[in-house]
Design a protein around this motif. Structure first.
Motif, PDB file in Angstrom:
ATOM      1  N   GLN A 122     -14.434   4.238   5.453  1.00 33.00           N
ATOM      2  CA  GLN A 122     -14.457   2.780   5.299  1.00 33.00           C
ATOM      3  C   GLN A 122     -13.386   2.126   6.164  1.00 33.00           C
ATOM      4  OE1 GLN A 122     -14.737   0.867   1.440  1.00 33.00           O
ATOM      5  NE2 GLN A 122     -15.571   2.724   0.519  1.00 33.00           N
ATOM      6  N   GLY A 123     -12.172   2.681   6.097  1.00 34.96           N
ATOM      7  CA  GLY A 123     -11.071   2.122   6.883  1.00 34.96           C
ATOM      8  C   GLY A 123     -11.337   2.208   8.374  1.00 34.96           C
ATOM      9  N   GLY A 165      -1.932  -1.023  -5.028  1.00 34.97           N
ATOM     10  CA  GLY A 165      -3.219  -1.439  -4.479  1.00 34.97           C
ATOM     11  C   GLY A 165      -3.635  -2.824  -4.914  1.00 34.97           C
ATOM     12  N   HIS A 199     -16.567  -2.614  -0.631  1.00 35.08           N
ATOM     13  CA  HIS A 199     -15.588  -2.467  -1.707  1.00 35.08           C
ATOM     14  C   HIS A 199     -16.230  -1.903  -2.970  1.00 35.08           C
ATOM     15  CE1 HIS A 199     -11.974  -3.275  -4.072  1.00 35.08           C
ATOM     16  NE2 HIS A 199     -12.752  -3.791  -4.996  1.00 35.08           N
ATOM     17  N   LYS A 206     -12.428   6.482   1.392  1.00 34.86           N
ATOM     18  CA  LYS A 206     -11.550   5.459   1.956  1.00 34.86           C
ATOM     19  C   LYS A 206     -11.391   5.618   3.462  1.00 34.86           C
ATOM     20  CE  LYS A 206      -7.712   5.357  -0.172  1.00 34.86           C
ATOM     21  NZ  LYS A 206      -6.495   5.358  -0.995  1.00 34.86           N
ATOM     22  N   ASN A 234      -7.502   2.211  -4.644  1.00 35.98           N
ATOM     23  CA  ASN A 234      -8.362   1.037  -4.686  1.00 35.98           C
ATOM     24  C   ASN A 234      -7.708  -0.077  -5.499  1.00 35.98           C
ATOM     25  OD1 ASN A 234     -10.414   2.189  -3.153  1.00 35.98           O
ATOM     26  ND2 ASN A 234     -11.347   3.139  -4.945  1.00 35.98           N
ATOM     27  N   LEU A 276      -6.608   0.766   3.400  1.00 39.77           N
ATOM     28  CA  LEU A 276      -7.426   1.799   2.777  1.00 39.77           C
ATOM     29  C   LEU A 276      -6.844   3.193   2.996  1.00 39.77           C
ATOM     30  CD1 LEU A 276     -11.071   0.581   3.480  1.00 39.77           C
ATOM     31  CD2 LEU A 276      -9.954   0.788   1.263  1.00 39.77           C
ATOM     32  N   TYR A 277      -6.038   3.359   4.058  1.00 41.72           N
ATOM     33  CA  TYR A 277      -5.457   4.663   4.349  1.00 41.72           C
ATOM     34  C   TYR A 277      -4.277   4.997   3.442  1.00 41.72           C
ATOM     35  CZ  TYR A 277      -8.168   4.809   8.661  1.00 41.72           C
ATOM     36  OH  TYR A 277      -9.189   4.841   9.573  1.00 41.72           O
ATOM     37  N   SER A 307       0.826  -1.205   0.000  1.00 45.02           N
ATOM     38  CA  SER A 307       0.000   0.000   0.000  1.00 45.02           C
ATOM     39  C   SER A 307       0.859   1.254   0.000  1.00 45.02           C
ATOM     40  CB  SER A 307      -0.921   0.008   1.224  1.00 45.02           C
ATOM     41  OG  SER A 307      -1.817  -1.078   1.182  1.00 45.02           O
TER      42      SER A 307
END
Length: 315
Positions: A128-129, A66, A119, A125, A261, A256-257, A61
């Motif tokens: 979500q994270g 990704g 997803h 993001k 994607n 996600l951070y 990441s």
């Protein structure tokens, strides 16, 4: 290519050796803190054996890869079921629990459905994270409360029969060293995978779903082997369930951070859903029973088919 394969091999060895240490420590922790081996498997061991996925996906990441980051955790969950669970069935007499195992498997099913849903949702993001990491914390709290309840009820007989073990400073040092070795091994695996991707022409997403997924699932596989040798089937089951939960919630939330994607083919999301549903179905169907060997053979067949599928170019 030889240098990259050597790096990959050394990374594997670091992962394998540290896993053996982790399983031994898990048994001592269960006896020392009087907590069900299932919960130890679902939390301490699961998080420990998920460090390769955490290391690989986080490093990928940060490198803005990704595809490798997401492909690794999706592939690892699939491989944990098709490889780790099948080996546990084939080499031992794997008996499925009737209480906490059943509840925890439903958590895994719910978490998987939620992860896939998020997803494909056009959400930010960061929220979500944060949501996934918060769920990881909540699941850990719930599992601990079930462990405390079980200590006084369904697990009391087993725990009382266990020899009291002292979890000393030496064990804490071993735990820290094993985690450090897992992180280093994970870094070596991700670097070698990216270089092999360049040399072979396969995308890192494909290698994340296959080669790296198998590599980072080796700790779970070894946990299965080692725990079966000690007749600790609860650690075997708990580790698979817990690892898959933390792969999606904790590692999925963290990456996600950092990364864009990840592009994972739709077929792999379908296989993730299928493997999880099949896993939970087996656990529900064979509640309180030993899983027959033919189920293990069937799961291994799915594993080989899945790996072969990764070698086929996807549009």
């Amino acid at each position: 290519m030889f240098d990259q394969l050597l790096m990959l091999g050394v990374g594997f060895i670091l992962l394998l050796v540290s896993t053996k240490v982790l399983v031994d420590l898990a048994e001592k922790m269960s006896a020392s803190f009087r907590i069900s081996p299932l919960i130890i498997g679902m939390t301490i061991v699961a998080i420990g054996t998920s460090f390769p996925e955490l290391s690989v996906s986080t490093i990928a990441s940060i490198k803005q890869d990704g595809g490798l980051a997401m492909g690794n955790i999706v592939g690892s969950n699939i491989v944990n079921v098709f490889m780790g669970f099948s080996v546990g069935i084939l080499i031992g007499k794997l008996r499925i629990g009737t209480t906490k195992t059943q509840r925890s498997s439903l958590i895994l099913l719910t978490v998987t459905a939620l992860f896939i849903f998020l997803h494909f949702m056009p959400l930010g993001k960061f929220p979500q994270g944060l949501f996934l990491i918060t769920l990881a914390v909540l699941v850990t709290i719930i599992e601990y409360k079930w462990a405390v309840f079980g200590r006084r009820h369904e697990d009391s007989k087993k725990l009382n029969s266990m020899k009291k073990e002292k979890f000393s400073l030496l064990e804490v040092i071993k735990l820290a060293v094993s985690i450090g070795a897992i992180v280093v091994g994970g870094f070596m695996v991700v670097v070698a995978t990216q270089n092999i991707s360049i040399l072979t022409g396969y995308s890192t997403a494909v290698l994340g779903l296959s080669l790296t997924a198998v590599a980072t699932s080796l700790p779970e596989l070894l946990t299965t082997v080692f725990s079966q040798e000690e007749n600790e089937e609860k650690i075997t089951i708990g580790n698979i369930i817990g690892s898959n939960i933390y792969n999606l919630l904790l590692i999925g939330g963290i990456i996600l951070y950092f990364s864009p994607n990840g592009s994972v083919p739709t077929i792999d999301w379908v296989i993730l859903s299928f493997s999880t549903i099949l896993f939970v179905f087996i656990i529900k169907h064979y509640s309180g029973q030993k899983v027959p060997k033919w189920i293990g053979v069937l799961l291994l067949t799915f594993l080989f088919a899945y790996i072969y599928l990764q070698t086929i170019p996807k549009s």
